[in-house]
Structures are given as C-alpha cells and as structure tokens.
Design a protein around this motif. Sequence first.
Motif, PDB file in Angstrom:
ATOM      1  N   GLU A  87       0.838  -1.201   0.000  1.00  0.00           N
ATOM      2  CA  GLU A  87       0.000   0.000   0.000  1.00  0.00           C
ATOM      3  C   GLU A  87       0.871   1.248   0.000  1.00  0.00           C
ATOM      4  O   GLU A  87       1.902   1.319   0.681  1.00  0.00           O
ATOM      5  N   SER A  88       0.457   2.253  -0.751  1.00  0.00           N
ATOM      6  CA  SER A  88       1.268   3.469  -0.906  1.00  0.00           C
ATOM      7  C   SER A  88       1.411   4.241   0.394  1.00  0.00           C
ATOM      8  O   SER A  88       2.455   4.859   0.660  1.00  0.00           O
ATOM      9  N   TRP A  89       0.363   4.218   1.253  1.00  0.00           N
ATOM     10  CA  TRP A  89       0.410   5.034   2.460  1.00  0.00           C
ATOM     11  C   TRP A  89       1.362   4.483   3.525  1.00  0.00           C
ATOM     12  O   TRP A  89       1.691   5.182   4.472  1.00  0.00           O
ATOM     13  N   LEU A  90       1.809   3.229   3.381  1.00  0.00           N
ATOM     14  CA  LEU A  90       2.798   2.715   4.336  1.00  0.00           C
ATOM     15  C   LEU A  90       4.121   3.448   4.173  1.00  0.00           C
ATOM     16  O   LEU A  90       4.811   3.734   5.158  1.00  0.00           O
ATOM     17  N   TRP A  91       4.481   3.767   2.950  1.00  0.00           N
ATOM     18  CA  TRP A  91       5.768   4.406   2.673  1.00  0.00           C
ATOM     19  C   TRP A  91       5.646   5.923   2.561  1.00  0.00           C
ATOM     20  O   TRP A  91       6.630   6.637   2.765  1.00  0.00           O
ATOM     21  N   ARG A  92       4.434   6.395   2.262  1.00  0.00           N
ATOM     22  CA  ARG A  92       4.193   7.840   2.169  1.00  0.00           C
ATOM     23  C   ARG A  92       2.913   8.166   2.937  1.00  0.00           C
ATOM     24  O   ARG A  92       1.807   8.118   2.389  1.00  0.00           O
ATOM     25  N   PRO A  93       3.016   8.480   4.237  1.00  0.00           N
ATOM     26  CA  PRO A  93       1.821   8.703   5.062  1.00  0.00           C
ATOM     27  C   PRO A  93       0.886   9.786   4.532  1.00  0.00           C
ATOM     28  O   PRO A  93      -0.311   9.758   4.825  1.00  0.00           O
ATOM     29  N   GLU A  94       1.412  10.721   3.755  1.00  0.00           N
ATOM     30  CA  GLU A  94       0.533  11.762   3.218  1.00  0.00           C
ATOM     31  C   GLU A  94      -0.516  11.183   2.277  1.00  0.00           C
ATOM     32  O   GLU A  94      -1.551  11.830   2.016  1.00  0.00           O
ATOM     33  N   MET A  95      -0.282   9.974   1.756  1.00  0.00           N
ATOM     34  CA  MET A  95      -1.258   9.316   0.886  1.00  0.00           C
ATOM     35  C   MET A  95      -2.488   8.835   1.660  1.00  0.00           C
ATOM     36  O   MET A  95      -3.475   8.415   1.045  1.00  0.00           O
ATOM     37  N   CYS A  96      -2.427   8.895   2.993  1.00  0.00           N
ATOM     38  CA  CYS A  96      -3.602   8.539   3.791  1.00  0.00           C
ATOM     39  C   CYS A  96      -4.784   9.452   3.485  1.00  0.00           C
ATOM     40  O   CYS A  96      -5.945   9.077   3.727  1.00  0.00           O
ATOM     41  N   TRP A  97      -4.501  10.638   2.965  1.00  0.00           N
ATOM     42  CA  TRP A  97      -5.554  11.624   2.748  1.00  0.00           C
ATOM     43  C   TRP A  97      -5.917  11.769   1.278  1.00  0.00           C
ATOM     44  O   TRP A  97      -6.673  12.670   0.915  1.00  0.00           O
ATOM     45  N   ASP A  98      -5.386  10.866   0.455  1.00  0.00           N
ATOM     46  CA  ASP A  98      -5.705  10.898  -0.965  1.00  0.00           C
ATOM     47  C   ASP A  98      -7.161  10.500  -1.185  1.00  0.00           C
ATOM     48  O   ASP A  98      -7.571   9.386  -0.875  1.00  0.00           O
ATOM     49  N   ASN A  99      -7.958  11.444  -1.698  1.00  0.00           N
ATOM     50  CA  ASN A  99      -9.387  11.235  -1.981  1.00  0.00           C
ATOM     51  C   ASN A  99     -10.182  10.887  -0.721  1.00  0.00           C
ATOM     52  O   ASN A  99     -11.223  10.229  -0.797  1.00  0.00           O
ATOM     53  N   TYR A 100      -9.692  11.322   0.424  1.00  0.00           N
ATOM     54  CA  TYR A 100     -10.440  11.082   1.667  1.00  0.00           C
ATOM     55  C   TYR A 100     -11.695  11.967   1.676  1.00  0.00           C
ATOM     56  O   TYR A 100     -11.644  13.105   1.234  1.00  0.00           O
ATOM     57  N   PRO A 101     -12.848  11.477   2.165  1.00  0.00           N
ATOM     58  CA  PRO A 101     -13.082  10.201   2.859  1.00  0.00           C
ATOM     59  C   PRO A 101     -13.555   9.052   1.974  1.00  0.00           C
ATOM     60  O   PRO A 101     -13.894   7.989   2.483  1.00  0.00           O
ATOM     61  N   VAL A 102     -13.595   9.261   0.659  1.00  0.00           N
ATOM     62  CA  VAL A 102     -14.105   8.212  -0.226  1.00  0.00           C
ATOM     63  C   VAL A 102     -12.974   7.214  -0.506  1.00  0.00           C
ATOM     64  O   VAL A 102     -12.333   7.265  -1.568  1.00  0.00           O
ATOM     65  N   GLN A 103     -12.728   6.327   0.442  1.00  0.00           N
ATOM     66  CA  GLN A 103     -11.690   5.303   0.325  1.00  0.00           C
ATOM     67  C   GLN A 103     -12.314   3.939   0.602  1.00  0.00           C
ATOM     68  O   GLN A 103     -12.719   3.654   1.735  1.00  0.00           O
ATOM     69  N   PRO A 104     -12.445   3.083  -0.399  1.00  0.00           N
ATOM     70  CA  PRO A 104     -13.085   1.775  -0.220  1.00  0.00           C
ATOM     71  C   PRO A 104     -12.349   0.920   0.815  1.00  0.00           C
ATOM     72  O   PRO A 104     -11.135   1.054   1.019  1.00  0.00           O
ATOM     73  N   LEU A 105     -13.101   0.035   1.449  1.00  0.00           N
ATOM     74  CA  LEU A 105     -12.563  -0.847   2.489  1.00  0.00           C
ATOM     75  C   LEU A 105     -12.139  -2.171   1.873  1.00  0.00           C
ATOM     76  O   LEU A 105     -12.923  -2.818   1.171  1.00  0.00           O
ATOM     77  N   LYS A 106     -10.911  -2.589   2.165  1.00  0.00           N
ATOM     78  CA  LYS A 106     -10.426  -3.879   1.685  1.00  0.00           C
ATOM     79  C   LYS A 106     -10.687  -4.942   2.739  1.00  0.00           C
ATOM     80  O   LYS A 106     -10.487  -4.703   3.937  1.00  0.00           O
ATOM     81  N   PRO A 107     -11.115  -6.149   2.334  1.00  0.00           N
ATOM     82  CA  PRO A 107     -11.464  -7.189   3.311  1.00  0.00           C
ATOM     83  C   PRO A 107     -10.332  -7.535   4.282  1.00  0.00           C
ATOM     84  O   PRO A 107     -10.575  -7.715   5.481  1.00  0.00           O
ATOM     85  N   ALA A 108      -9.110  -7.636   3.788  1.00  0.00           N
ATOM     86  CA  ALA A 108      -7.985  -7.994   4.657  1.00  0.00           C
ATOM     87  C   ALA A 108      -7.759  -6.927   5.724  1.00  0.00           C
ATOM     88  O   ALA A 108      -7.500  -7.239   6.893  1.00  0.00           O
ATOM     89  N   LEU A 109      -7.860  -5.658   5.330  1.00  0.00           N
ATOM     90  CA  LEU A 109      -7.675  -4.571   6.287  1.00  0.00           C
ATOM     91  C   LEU A 109      -8.788  -4.570   7.329  1.00  0.00           C
ATOM     92  O   LEU A 109      -8.545  -4.319   8.515  1.00  0.00           O
TER      93      LEU A 109
END
Length: 393
Positions: free
Chosen positions: A157-179
């Motif tokens: 996942e991109s946000w593990l290496w770049r925390p600023e990606m946590c806010w990419d298109n927030y709050p419309v971020q689909p939920l992954k089953p594993a997460l």
Amino acid sequence: MWSSLSEWFWQDRFWLPPNNTWALLEDRDGLVFAHPRDLLAALPLALALVVMRFTFERFVGLPLSRLLGVRDQARKPVKPNATLEKYFLTKGWKPKEPQMALLAAQCGLTLQQTQRWFRRRRNQDRPCLTKKFCEASWRFSFYACAFFGGLSILYHESWLWRPEMCWDNYPVQPLKPALYCWYLLELSFYISLLMTLPFDVRRKDFKEQVAHHFVTIILISFSYSSNLLRIGSLVLLLHDASDYLLEAGKMFNYTPWRKVCDTLFIVFSLVFFYTRLVLFPTRILYTTYYDSIAQWDTFFGYYFCNALLMALQLLHVFWSCLILRMIYSFVKKGRMEKDVRSDVEESDSSDGEVAQEHLLLKNGAAHRPGVAPADGPRSRLVGRVANGHTATT
C-alpha cells in the motif's frame, strides 16, 4: 429519544470534512466502505479471544515455561493469625512500625516475627513467575502475528511508505477485506485486555495501561467509523512493532536465559524509541496535523483525532522514562534485574534482620517462640507508644 440522540451524534459536520456527507460512504457499484455497525462484531470476537487466551496459557504457555526453565520461588506459608489477617485485609498490607509493634504485642510475637508474617502474607497474594510467563507468552503470540500479518497487508500500500497518501481522496476510500479483518482483530484484542484486567498481573503502571487501552479502543472505533483506516493502520503497526519484542523480553526475564533477555531488551529499546519517539511524532502526528487539512478546513473530528494521538504520545513519553530507568540499571549492573513496573516478591527476611537475630542469639537473648524479650525492639517501641511518645493510628 435514542433515535434523536443518534442522529445528533452522527452529524456530518462532526466527523467528516466540510462538504462531505455519510451518503458518500454508502456501498455502491461493488465498492464497500466502513460502517460503524461493523464494529459490533468485535464484542463476540473479544469473548472468543478470552477463551483462546486461557486455553493457550494452559496448554501452550505452561508447558513452554517448564521447557524454558521457569521456576516459581518456594513460599513459606504463614501461620494462621486472626488479628494480623483482619488487619491485612481491612487496613493495609504494610503497617508502619508503631502499628506493627502494637500488633506484635496483641499477638504475643516479636516485632521481627510480625514483620516476617506480613512479608509472607504479601507474597501469597503476588502472582508467581509461571503466571507472568503465560500472560507474556499470549501477548507475544498475538502481537507477533498482528505485526507481521499487518505488515503483509500494508506492504504494497502506498500510504505505508508515504503517510501523506492517507488523505488521498479522503473520505471516499473503499474498504479492503484484509484490512477490515486485521482492524477488527486488533479492536477485539484490546477489548479482551480490558475484560481480563481483574485476572491479570497488576503492575505499577496499571492506571496508564488502562488509559492506553481505552484510548486505543476509542481511536480504533473512531478511525473505522470515520473511514480513517489508513492512518489508523499505521498507528497500529507502529505499536505492534515493539510490543512483541517487549513481551518476548518479559518471557525470557522469567527464565535462566539471561543473555537472551538482555539482547531482547536492547533491541526492544531501540525499536521502541525509534517507532514511538521518532516515527510516531514526525510521520504520524505531522501528517494528521498538517497534511490532513491541506484540502479542507478543520472540523471536530480533526481535533478529536489529534487529541487522542497526542494522549498516546504522552503515554509513550511516560513509558520511555521507565525504559530509561531500566537502561540505567542495565548499564550500571551489566544485566537486566527486573521489570520496573512489576511488584517484586520479598525475601523471607528483611535486610539486617538475620544479622540482628544472630546477634541476639550470640548475646544469650534467645527466647521461646511467641514470647518477646524484655528489652527487645518490640518492647521498647511499645513502651514509647504507651508513654505517648509515638502517635498511634
């Protein structure tokens, strides 16, 4: 009434950025989003974890403790004494010396015998090393699985290496089953820790531990409900990175494997300081304070999230001070002595007591059990109390 309260509590303007609504997070077109009602599944899962824990400790932790050489200290039983037992249960574990002298006089014991009785009685209520080992082995197993499982989920996942990606298109971020599964498991585990607190070993940082569990549960629940799973997953991963090392160090601290314990303590300290005092404030707190509002104005959820994360950071600083004390002891003595948070079992005789009793015997002051010497410390102390020189309680 409940419907009105729920409607007020879940207002868009509280938990979502301006100009965003809960309607955006409804499942559609094959996309699944996080919903607060999903968290109800954590309650039965927490109960299942409690059952798993006691089963694990009985059939895995206990045999493993014997294999690694964990040995409980032999404890001498206390002689039944109704007066001392009543005081112990109602007024305190450690009477002060004047009160100890009065109790000795009431029971026809010497001061040393009374002190020894209270030491042995306190030791009876302390958990044995085997229990501590079993608890640590369960937490180690969970934290290790949670860390490496979470790392495998987030690795690509991109946000593990770049925390600023946590806010990419927030709050419309689909939920992954594993997460979702990992998140739910973490929440259930911390709920189970609260459920088993009455049965766990009580440590000196008990209040801080309870505060940490509550803050973590609220953070997980809030981040899931507000679809802040990306930043929440990073917080969980950072914590698990050092927690399993801590529990492994505790396990070996109860065994004769001293060098393994010392090595694990050094590795844990380095990982803890780096993740909690470097990465957490510079990567997590920074991105939640600044990157999160680069595209919109502040709202209540922004302040609520950052307040909880700051509370976690304060707890990190508190535990860092405890670790520094342990490092100081380690450097001074060359080995790990004990966990500074633990209540250490007392020896059967206090410092100087054996020498004092030996001196009494050498001077011919030996006496029958249960009869105090006329000029002994108990008699002198009782005399001072009786003459009004020492205030009684």
